[in-house]
Design an enzyme around this catalytic site. Structure first.
Site, mmCIF file in Angstrom:
data_model
loop_
_atom_site.group_PDB
_atom_site.id
_atom_site.type_symbol
_atom_site.label_atom_id
_atom_site.label_comp_id
_atom_site.label_asym_id
_atom_site.label_seq_id
_atom_site.Cartn_x
_atom_site.Cartn_y
_atom_site.Cartn_z
ATOM 1 N N GLY A 231 0.664 -1.252 0.340
ATOM 2 C CA GLY A 231 -0.120 0.224 0.556
ATOM 3 C C GLY A 231 0.954 0.959 -0.116
ATOM 4 N NE ARG B 239 -1.280 -5.603 -1.626
ATOM 5 C CZ ARG B 239 -1.446 -4.797 -0.932
ATOM 6 N NH1 ARG B 239 -2.959 -5.682 -0.751
ATOM 7 N NH2 ARG B 239 -1.592 -4.222 -0.091
ATOM 8 C CG ASP C 174 4.180 -6.566 8.372
ATOM 9 O OD1 ASP C 174 3.586 -5.984 7.512
ATOM 10 O OD2 ASP C 174 3.656 -6.195 9.015
ATOM 11 C CB THR D 75 3.005 1.450 6.267
ATOM 12 O OG1 THR D 75 1.551 0.824 6.704
ATOM 13 C CG2 THR D 75 3.804 1.309 7.350
ATOM 14 C CG ASP E 150 -1.491 0.791 8.569
ATOM 15 O OD1 ASP E 150 -2.815 1.734 8.235
ATOM 16 O OD2 ASP E 150 -2.090 -0.603 7.662
ATOM 17 C CG ASP F 199 1.532 -1.826 10.977
ATOM 18 O OD1 ASP F 199 3.036 -1.351 9.873
ATOM 19 O OD2 ASP F 199 0.910 -2.453 10.244
ATOM 20 N NE ARG G 212 -7.620 -4.817 5.266
ATOM 21 C CZ ARG G 212 -8.875 -4.255 5.441
ATOM 22 N NH1 ARG G 212 -10.339 -4.699 5.640
ATOM 23 N NH2 ARG G 212 -8.885 -3.547 4.116
#
Lengths: 328, 328, 328, 328
Positions: free
Chosen positions: C15, C76, C107, C130, C132, C134, C176
């Site tokens: 993403g 992807r 990741d 990213t 996120d 994370d 998510r």
């Protein structure tokens, strides 16, 4: 009309304004849609003289509708003001097979276009691209709306700090000869006073107004000043004058400058540019020349360039009255 | 600790910065959450002297987290620099039952806080609110992040027009003694050169760099100049110097000024303000005083105010190197 | 180290996030500065397999530092998950003379990088791109800060209309598996309640909190919900549940979606990208591999990718407490 | 005219729109300027029934010109649709001495105004405040311009990520009965296709257009869909339909929702609100009633409300053609 247009040249000229890229995109894509060739001319009239051309197809203007500035660059050209310069420009157009022109710019650029058309009979249509909104024959010039949003957003920020410190700010905005940016952005930003080139209310009135403002309990004040205001003082001198005569005020100056010309165009300017570009190409294909595309009463119109550059825009008296009432 | 805090006074002092309102909100709501009283003190130390107080409950700070400026206003106070002034301030606090203070401001405000605490033993905790990021003991001061975004957004606009005309712009940003805004916003805006107070690379280097930039084919250049740069020239003199020595460049100046202090705070500054406000109130309730809340390694910390105002922040050498590499 | 790096390939994968272009620019310019070649690899691992490469010099990344998305595209690749696919990719790199890689992604992209390095021993350094946040080993991932600003700006607008109609809005944001965006943007936007994947406080608590909020006199409420919240209900079901149990509320839903990935990066993300890009290239030149560049305590660090993808980021308990206190 | 107006009540009604606060400010300040009283009526007709009034002077509207939403709140009122409700409302106005009304809202609010005027002869002037631009008698409704900017800014962000992944996005914007937002924002955002309630070009055309777009080499596509589009499918069904018939496309959906109603108004909307507010009060003082203030050809006009709500705005055929040409 006897001449059939086969290849259109498009260029930007003079000071840049937001929406110029959207207008270029529109001209290029309309050419593609009409199945005629389109050539980008770099750096305005100077690039025309130098033959700085590049063919443009529909995909070459992808992802520019939201970009400030102009991908075709802009420049002033001394050489184009000479007969020799214009001869060179014409030869370059001939060599490249360009038989119609769309110029995106202000009245200086339009004047050059008229002379060139008279001398060489190349059909030319103008799109009014300037933040000043000083072109006769169109209610809005391309970039004006975006520049207003830029100015009010910046004054909103200045207001934050002005109000935190109970300060008076003098904010200089663009407008050497016309006060449209100052008046509209001044009303939009809730300015206490607006100084424009079209009207000299005198320094006395300014002091009176500021005294009233203070007395009425306002915690901060913004005075919007057009570059060409008629007080006889520049914005720094104005600040000093007010500090001297109204020592209760803690004053600051902010000169907005060139940021007003840049930035991603507003939706209004993007739509306006798209509409104008289509009409400009259509007008050329209809055999027209020496006209400027404008918008009046939300309709796309054509005005002789000769009128557009001679006519004067007038400051909106009703809006000046609105401004007065708002600062009660 | 022997003194139990029952009513906390909160105020903003010195130059305002985005996030101050979010910090006020946080202090007020933390007091409400902890079920102690909170009093807003208007116009900093001057309002303290004049007893310009107003009780604040959780709802009184609704809808301010996203507002620039400070609803409590800010001011400088000459009077607070005198023993008599501080005496008056203490008497006002006593009369209002305020037994703990949170000051949101820069090092000038912190110095005042230290003296006041020494003289009257009123517990006081500082929150570093200034766009300059020049306070020791915190990686970020409140408002720095927002000011950086404001500066890069404006330079993005200036870049549009610079690049359309192949121009060189000198953009002056805030920073009389420190270059953190200039360096970070300069890197963020892709500036070709950055002039800061911490380092004088000399005018020769500037000319060399601009020559290289032109030779490399760049169409426009931005030089970011901190107010306190060490070239010995202000931004207008710099422009003239460069125009004289590098006539190939068409130069312009833009002084960003006070807009850098205003505007809706970034998410970063809102979160930082919320975290700092909670810790400030907690620290008072834990019986602490004369500490500044900071953020280091994403953790909220406490540093003695005496260290915060004496220590010096250093310019980030690694970031200066990054800036050099980026302008290859 | 025995291998000398002569040509670095850079690509974006997974993403997209704001700041990826600034990171590409930094990698490309650092290569130019270090006088080694740089190759852009389009569409991530899939483009690597297909040999979709393009040489990049310092000028090829002009004017992208402020652009969202990624000029190298992202995609992807199922094929890269097969041994055959990776073999093809390696052959393409060999053919192009690429002897070092910088991957900008999350990741999933890092996992691919590790496997590829193990199989073919191509040195590879990761930059965490990213929204996120994370990734273990960095306090901030590239794009997180910008996404937070996007979310709070949108919620500020929603708050305007919520507050005009005394409404309750459920706003779904990305996340998510992790609640970093929800928690930070929720605090920054002044949300009344924040629902994240890391913690299930139960629907009872939500109702209680909303009842308290109404009782306290608030005119509007915002509940920020991460995609992966643990209530067992999606955002539309949540709305219905609340409307059923608290009919005093007039509820609405807003799902922010992909706009969170786009937009011009904040100054923070631009500076972070510039710093990370330099370090990534340097690490390759120092003979390192399989490391991720991160930022910790405002210093650029290197963490084994194996740790970065196995380690878990934790939700900030202190910030959750701040959120609770703010909604008093 | 026999009735002299001494106290004007102002209220907002129906869905809120950016610029409503600027219009309230203008009405309040014009009253102050004309030295007549002004009363704010909270929550529209419902607040009128309940007597939820508050006197407003010039200072009570400080610093709201740039705020989204409405400080007077808005609401729907079932009760006002009954004779009894309107009787109560009239009694409240009488008790408060309010002898003239300015209603800021859409056609539902105007219909109520007409009925009320017929029954009780209270002079009432309307200001068209709605983002939908669906009111006859004005080229622009208040809030339309701001909503367009909000939509194009968000689609610009979505475009970043769409283009990074070569994706097709379906973006739903407001407009149940009219497509003005979709058409204008679609052109402004460079959408490949725009689906509006006024015209059903059929799903075949959509597929054709998307196929052509892909074939022409575009890397991403945006389809803007008005809520009330006539394909018979909602935006999620559209996505599925396209994915089924054009599997080359990787599709996503984004529903913009209520954010379109909020946000700081554009300069255009602030100026428009200021002008309309002045004219509304003037019209009341001139003894007029049941008229709506509008803007046509950049002049402030008055149109009978009965016409404004019966007349239909038409979709701009020329702009639809521009849209077609732009997607060549």
């Amino acid at each position: 009309m006897t001449v059939e247009i086969k290849k259109i040249g498009v260029f930007t000229s003079g000071g840049d304004s937001p929406g110029m890229n959207a207008a270029i995109r529109s001209v290029v894509r309309t050419c593609a849609y009409m199945k005629i060739d389109c050539m980008g001319i770099y750096r305005g009239y100077q690039g025309m003289i130098e033959g700085d051309f590049k063919p443009m197809d529909a995909r070459s203007v992808n992802n520019i509708i939201n970009k400030g500035g102009t991908i075709l660059k802009s420049a002033r050209s001394m050489e184009f003001q000479t007969k020799e310069g214009r001869k060179k420009a014409y030869d370059q157009l001939q060599a490249a097979g360009i038989d119609g022109l769309v110029v995106i710019g202000g009245d200086g650029s339009f004047t050059g276009a008229l002379i060139f058309h008279k001398e060489y009979n190349v059909p030319i249509i103008g799109i009014p691209g300037t933040i000043d909104n000083d072109i006769f024959g169109t209610t809005y010039t391309l970039g004006f709306d975006t520049a207003l949003n830029t100015v009010v957003e910046v004054i909103d920020k200045i207001r934050d700090t002005a109000s935190s410190h109970n300060r008076l700010f003098f904010v200089e905005v663009m407008g050497r000869d016309v006060g449209h940016i100052a008046l509209n952005a001044g009303v939009g930003a809730g300015a206490e006073e607006i100084l424009i080139p079209e009207e000299n209310l005198g320094l006395e009135r300014l002091l009176e107004s500021l005294k009233r403002s203070k007395a009425s309990g306002k915690s901060s004040s913004i005075v919007v000043v057009a570059e060409g205001d008629k007080t006889g003082k520049n914005v720094f001198e104005l600040k000093e004058y007010v500090e001297e005569h109204l020592p209760i005020y803690d004053c600051r100056v902010s000169v907005l400058g060139h940021m007003q010309r840049g930035g991603s165009p507003s939706c209004f300017d993007r739509v306006l540019a798209s509409r104008m570009g289509v009409r400009a190409v259509e007008a050329l294909l209809e055999g027209k020349s020496s006209l400027m595309v404008g918008i009046q009463d939300n309709k796309i119109t054509l005005t002789p360039i000769s009128k557009a550059i001679k006519g004067h825009t007038k400051i909106d008296k009703e809006l000046m009255r609105v401004s007065d009432i708002m600062t009660v």
